[in-house]
Design a protein around this motif. Structure first.
Motif, short mmCIF file in Angstrom:
data_model
loop_
_atom_site.label_atom_id
_atom_site.label_comp_id
_atom_site.label_asym_id
_atom_site.label_seq_id
_atom_site.Cartn_x
_atom_site.Cartn_y
_atom_site.Cartn_z
N GLY A 112 0.84 -1.22 0.00
CA GLY A 112 0.00 0.00 0.00
C GLY A 112 0.86 1.25 0.00
N MET A 113 1.92 1.24 0.80
CA MET A 113 2.81 2.40 0.84
C MET A 113 3.47 2.62 -0.52
SD MET A 113 6.00 3.17 3.41
CE MET A 113 6.95 1.73 2.95
N MET A 114 3.92 1.54 -1.14
CA MET A 114 4.57 1.68 -2.45
C MET A 114 3.55 2.15 -3.50
SD MET A 114 7.40 -1.38 -2.64
CE MET A 114 6.25 -2.72 -2.69
N ASP A 115 2.30 1.70 -3.37
CA ASP A 115 1.26 2.12 -4.32
C ASP A 115 1.03 3.63 -4.27
OD1 ASP A 115 0.85 -0.41 -5.27
OD2 ASP A 115 -0.91 -0.82 -4.04
N VAL A 116 0.98 4.17 -3.04
CA VAL A 116 0.74 5.62 -2.92
C VAL A 116 2.01 6.39 -3.25
CG1 VAL A 116 0.05 7.51 -1.38
CG2 VAL A 116 -1.04 5.27 -1.16
N ASP A 117 3.12 6.00 -2.62
CA ASP A 117 4.35 6.80 -2.73
C ASP A 117 4.99 6.74 -4.12
OD1 ASP A 117 3.94 7.33 -0.09
OD2 ASP A 117 5.74 6.35 0.67
N TYR B 101 13.33 6.53 -5.20
CA TYR B 101 12.67 6.39 -6.51
C TYR B 101 12.11 7.75 -6.95
CZ TYR B 101 9.00 5.28 -9.88
OH TYR B 101 8.20 5.28 -10.99
N VAL B 102 11.42 8.42 -6.03
CA VAL B 102 10.79 9.71 -6.38
C VAL B 102 11.86 10.71 -6.82
CG1 VAL B 102 9.46 11.67 -5.48
CG2 VAL B 102 8.81 9.34 -4.85
N ARG B 103 12.98 10.74 -6.11
CA ARG B 103 14.04 11.69 -6.47
C ARG B 103 14.61 11.36 -7.85
NH1 ARG B 103 18.75 11.82 -3.54
NH2 ARG B 103 19.15 13.87 -4.42
N ALA B 104 14.85 10.07 -8.08
CA ALA B 104 15.44 9.68 -9.38
C ALA B 104 14.49 10.03 -10.51
CB ALA B 104 15.76 8.19 -9.37
N MET C 13 19.16 8.97 1.94
CA MET C 13 19.91 8.05 2.82
C MET C 13 19.14 6.73 2.95
SD MET C 13 19.31 10.46 6.17
CE MET C 13 20.10 11.90 5.48
N ALA C 14 19.65 5.83 3.74
CA ALA C 14 18.97 4.55 3.96
C ALA C 14 18.76 4.42 5.47
CB ALA C 14 19.82 3.42 3.43
N ILE C 15 17.49 4.49 5.90
CA ILE C 15 17.22 4.57 7.34
C ILE C 15 16.65 3.24 7.84
CG2 ILE C 15 16.01 5.86 9.14
CD1 ILE C 15 15.75 8.17 7.19
N PRO C 16 17.41 2.53 8.70
CA PRO C 16 16.87 1.30 9.29
C PRO C 16 15.56 1.61 10.00
CG PRO C 16 19.20 1.53 9.79
CD PRO C 16 18.78 2.82 9.18
N GLY C 17 14.55 0.77 9.80
CA GLY C 17 13.22 1.03 10.38
C GLY C 17 12.30 1.71 9.37
N TYR C 18 12.91 2.40 8.42
CA TYR C 18 12.15 3.06 7.36
C TYR C 18 12.66 2.57 5.99
CZ TYR C 18 9.72 6.77 10.07
OH TYR C 18 8.89 7.48 10.91
N ALA C 19 13.05 1.28 5.92
CA ALA C 19 13.72 0.78 4.71
C ALA C 19 12.86 0.98 3.46
CB ALA C 19 14.04 -0.70 4.89
N GLY C 20 11.60 0.52 3.52
CA GLY C 20 10.72 0.63 2.35
C GLY C 20 10.45 2.08 2.00
N TYR C 21 10.22 2.91 3.01
CA TYR C 21 9.92 4.33 2.78
C TYR C 21 11.12 5.05 2.15
CZ TYR C 21 8.68 9.20 3.78
OH TYR C 21 8.41 10.54 3.67
N SER C 22 12.32 4.81 2.73
CA SER C 22 13.54 5.42 2.16
C SER C 22 13.67 5.04 0.69
CB SER C 22 14.81 4.94 2.84
OG SER C 22 14.88 5.35 4.15
N ALA C 23 13.43 3.76 0.40
CA ALA C 23 13.58 3.27 -0.98
C ALA C 23 12.57 3.96 -1.90
CB ALA C 23 13.42 1.76 -1.02
N CYS C 24 11.32 4.11 -1.43
CA CYS C 24 10.30 4.80 -2.25
C CYS C 24 10.75 6.22 -2.57
CB CYS C 24 8.97 4.90 -1.49
SG CYS C 24 8.08 3.35 -1.33
N LYS C 25 11.30 6.90 -1.59
CA LYS C 25 11.65 8.31 -1.80
C LYS C 25 12.93 8.45 -2.66
CE LYS C 25 8.10 10.13 0.31
NZ LYS C 25 7.05 10.83 -0.44
N ALA D 250 9.48 14.19 -2.26
CA ALA D 250 10.35 13.09 -1.81
C ALA D 250 10.60 13.28 -0.32
CB ALA D 250 11.64 13.08 -2.63
N SER D 251 11.84 13.19 0.10
CA SER D 251 12.15 13.31 1.54
C SER D 251 13.66 13.30 1.71
CB SER D 251 11.56 12.11 2.28
OG SER D 251 12.02 12.07 3.61
N VAL D 252 14.12 13.83 2.82
CA VAL D 252 15.53 13.66 3.19
C VAL D 252 15.84 12.15 3.27
CG1 VAL D 252 17.14 13.96 5.13
CG2 VAL D 252 15.81 15.89 4.32
N ALA D 253 14.80 11.36 3.63
CA ALA D 253 14.98 9.90 3.69
C ALA D 253 15.34 9.32 2.32
CB ALA D 253 13.70 9.23 4.21
N GLY D 254 15.06 10.05 1.26
CA GLY D 254 15.42 9.62 -0.09
C GLY D 254 16.87 9.92 -0.43
#
Ligand SMILES: NC(=O)c1ccc[n+]([C@@H]2O[C@H](COP(=O)([O-])OP(=O)(O)OC[C@H]3O[C@@H](n4cnc5c(N)ncnc54)[C@H](OP(=O)(O)O)[C@@H]3O)[C@@H](O)[C@H]2O)c1
Length: 259
Positions: free
Chosen positions: A110-115, A162-165, A148-160, A142-146
């Motif tokens: 669901g997170m990947m679908d929205v983000d 993608y958004v930056r790229a 870096m790679a934040i343990p605990g926010y692995a999927g979210y960091s990866a989504c962001k 996107a996010s500052v999380a985009g």
């Protein structure tokens, strides 16, 4: 933000947080608005407030961006009403804080679908039309999380990431056609984000949390100028610089202390 006056802006995630600030700032700049999110009551209340304050049109179109049928229904409704979107604010998004393997697949999906998926779908739909008209503005949140790679926010960091790229590449692809594409990478900002994420922040994280309106203002200014990326606030800018310069293990340790 003179160039936004008289244009029509579609804002996703307008029921809360930064989306509400994008709506207010764009209405103040004279842009007509289409507000979307799932919580219709909130969109209606925002519409009524904005209509009382500004001389712009405001259309409310509820949509669940996770659902491709709901997304298509919103796009069809816009076509049916003859609404031409000049400014797309791809703001809706969520982060989930949980160890990757503990997170149920449905939540991650669901997170990947929205983000990612919904953001890409709307960008593709409107950028095609903007390119044909030779004019338009697309903001990708996107996010500052985009950075870096934040343990605990692995999927979210990866989504962001993608958004930056996507945004960086589209900035180059669409600029010659007169379409401005800007990525905004906010750091921690006071909205409902952390409630949705299920994240109890420590004092340090709270102290580093910025104001939503300031982020929206910087992002719109950057979009107006056609900047490739905006990182609002000195602390966030330093965080993205550190992510480029510091070894990953040190950066990860810092993230673990803050988050
Ligand atoms: N706050 C932060 O610290 C922070 C930092 C960096 C980046 N960001 C990014 O900033 C953006 C805005 O978030 P925010 O901080 O303003 O958080 P927020 O207050 O939780 O707002 C999120 C918005 O997204 C909408 N949304 C979520 N799922 C949706 C769905 N399935 N369909 C349609 N709309 C949906 C929500 O509306 P409904 O629930 O009504 O559908 C809400 O309006 C997000 O992309 C987020 O990743 C936030």
């Amino acid at each position: 933000m003179k160039r936004f006056s008289g244009k029509t802006a579609l804002i996703t995630g307008a029921s809360s947080g930064m989306g509400k600030d994008y709506a207010r700032l764009l209405a103040a700049a004279g842009a007509h608005l289409v507000l979307t999110a799932r919580r219709e009551d909130r969109l209606v209340s925002l519409r009524d407030t904005l209509l009382a304050e500004f001389s712009v049109d405001v259309l409310v179109l509820p949509c669940d961006l996770m659902d491709p049928v709901s997304r298509q229904a919103m796009l069809d409704a816009l076509d049916g009403r003859g609404v031409k979107v000049d400014i797309l604010i791809n703001n809706a998004g969520l982060g989930l804080q949980e160890p990757f393997v503990a997170m149920p697949w449905g939540h991650l999906q669901g997170m990947m679908d929205v983000d990612m998926t919904a953001l890409t779908h709307l960008t593709h739909h409107f950028a095609t039309r903007m390119q044909a008209r030779g004019e338009g503005y697309v903001l990708l949140v996107a996010s500052v999380a985009g950075h870096m790679a934040i343990p605990g926010y692995a999927g979210y960091s990866a989504c962001k990431h993608y958004v930056r790229a996507l945004g960086y590449a589209l900035n180059g692809e669409l600029r010659p056609a007169g379409v401005r594409v800007t990525v905004v990478s906010p750091g921690a900002t006071e909205t409902e984000f952390f409630d949705v994420a299920g994240h109890q922040r420590n004092l340090l994280a709270k102290l580093l949390t910025g104001k939503s309106e300031a982020v929206a203002w910087s992002a719109l200014k950057g979009l107006h100028r056609g900047r490739r990326e905006v990182v609002p606030g000195l602390i966030n800018w330093l965080a993205t610089l550190s992510a480029r310069l510091l070894p990953y293990t040190l950066m990860r340790r810092i993230m673990e202390i803050i988050f």
